[in-house]
Design an enzyme around this catalytic site. Structure first.
Site, mmCIF file in Angstrom:
data_model
loop_
_atom_site.group_PDB
_atom_site.id
_atom_site.type_symbol
_atom_site.label_atom_id
_atom_site.label_comp_id
_atom_site.label_asym_id
_atom_site.label_seq_id
_atom_site.Cartn_x
_atom_site.Cartn_y
_atom_site.Cartn_z
ATOM 1 C CG HIS A 288 -1.732 -1.236 1.220
ATOM 2 N ND1 HIS A 288 -3.018 -1.176 2.084
ATOM 3 C CD2 HIS A 288 -2.241 -2.342 0.219
ATOM 4 C CE1 HIS A 288 -3.603 -2.410 1.890
ATOM 5 N NE2 HIS A 288 -3.089 -2.996 0.878
ATOM 6 C CE1 TYR B 237 -13.785 12.289 0.179
ATOM 7 C CE2 TYR B 237 -11.771 13.209 1.266
ATOM 8 C CZ TYR B 237 -13.011 13.427 0.290
ATOM 9 O OH TYR B 237 -13.570 14.576 -0.397
ATOM 10 C CE1 TYR C 6 -8.272 -8.758 0.880
ATOM 11 C CE2 TYR C 6 -7.129 -7.042 2.320
ATOM 12 C CZ TYR C 6 -7.502 -7.635 1.069
ATOM 13 O OH TYR C 6 -7.666 -6.835 -0.034
#
Length: 379
Positions: A159, A261, A272
């Site tokens: 990421h 956000y 997951y």
């Protein structure tokens, strides 16, 4: 008999698509792939590239292509490749490496480009933004200088973000993912899980939303982002991003100054592990403009001008890694009203998508033998 011609064309495209899917690799070209705007021609212009990531256009018709392993190529209009020397040290680790590339709007005068990459650090790695000049011969970077480094460094190969866009005022927007540790995205003292804004010399613009706020990184533009790997401006100069969710919940957002956000406090996906998020909405947290569930694993994006396909003016194109497709999103202002999926499973994992100077669409495939492809109306 127009309907019969259209039906025959659709049948021919379907047969061609099936043949491509059964072949040993992606096609070099396809001349009549169906779309809502008529048949499309797709041609492989250059390759192979080893996991290409970013694409930029130069005024002379050449292009720059990054490979995640740490190589930068200048690609001529004829597809010939020249490796560019003078790159900074790059940490190739998982999703990290040499990532995005952008040619400055005034490149013709300054020859300045911008790179994002994972920079090695004794404590891990950092998503980093650097500027450099491309030598006149196009084979070397000069005067390379770091403009921004993610704080703090992280030991993780996940990421990184990481796109860079030049705003309409000349400032630079950069995306940084949460580096695999979701709480980073809500921590104002860390420039991780954020969209950032810096000036071209690396300084912080005085009108950034958190400039001068104690305990908050001044380069933050918006926060609560998981892993934005696509970013683009629309015709009005407004910023758009696309980011990976977890299991579901990939998002299109329009980041505005100081807004949050939501990641990881809200999501339309699931962890997951299978565990649910607390919810998909909460006070003070922004909703996505659009989301996918199941995930398509989105990557690069572009807001299209309409030059070659007027009916697609203002629409958003997003590359998808998971289903190996190009998604076209019908956009009306700030709303997405529909989706069309193009090229599914035909060419590979689409990592970046851009609009060329003449209005053609271009994309990169993130494969061991990745290619650079050009999309035009079929003639």
């Amino acid at each position: 008999m127009r309907w019969m011609a259209a039906a025959l064309m659709a049948l021919a495209a379907a047969v061609a698509a099936m043949a491509m899917a059964l072949s040993d690799g992606p096609p070099e070209r396809a001349d009549a792939l169906p779309s809502s705007a008529g048949p499309l021609a797709v041609r492989r212009v250059a390759g192979p590239f080893e996991h290409p990531w970013g694409l930029a256009f130069l005024p002379d018709g050449a292009m720059l292509v990054t490979e995640r392993q740490g190589r930068l190529w200048r690609v001529g209009a004829d597809g010939a490749k020249t490796e560019v020397a003078g790159l900074p040290p790059v940490e190739e680790d998982g999703q990290g490496g040499l990532l995005d590339v952008l040619a400055a709007r005034d490149f013709a005068a300054t020859r300045e480009i911008f790179l994002t990459y994972a920079a090695p650090d004794p404590a891990g790695s950092r998503t980093t933004l650097a500027a450099a000049r491309l030598a006149a011969a196009g084979d070397r970077l000069e005067d390379l200088r770091v403009l921004f480094e993610q704080t703090p460094p992280v030991r993780s190969g996940r990421h990184f973000g990481s796109r860079v866009v030049e705003g309409s005022d000349g400032t630079l927007f950069v995306t940084v993912g949460d580096r695999g540790d979701p709480p980073n995205a809500q921590d104002p003292a860390r420039s991780i899980g954020k969209v950032l804004r810096v000036a071209r010399d690396g300084s912080v613009p005085a009108d950034n939303p958190f400039a001068g706020t104690p305990g908050t990184r001044p380069e933050i533009w918006s926060l609560g982002h998981r892993n934005p790997q696509g970013m683009a401006l629309d015709a009005e100069g407004r910023l758009w991003t696309v980011e990976h969710g977890a299991r579901g919940g990939d998002e299109i957002n329009r980041p505005e100054a100081g807004r949050n956000y939501g990641w990881p406090r809200i999501s339309y996906g699931t962890h997951y592990s299978g565990a649910a998020f607390p919810g998909s909405a909460a006070p003070g947290l922004e909703q996505p403009v659009y989301y996918w569930d199941p995930s398509i694993a989105p990557s690069g994006m572009v807001v299209y001008s309409g030059r070659l396909w007027p009916e697609w003016a203002g629409d958003i194109f997003v590359g998808a890694l998971k289903f190996r497709l190009l998604a076209r999103l019908d956009r009306e202002g700030d709303r997405i009203t529909g989706e069309e999926r193009l090229f599914k499973e035909l060419f590979g994992r689409i990592r970046d998508v851009r609009e060329g100077p003449d209005g053609a669409l271009w994309f990169l495939t993130d494969e061991d033998d990745g290619g650079l492809y050009r999309v035009t109306p079929a003639r």
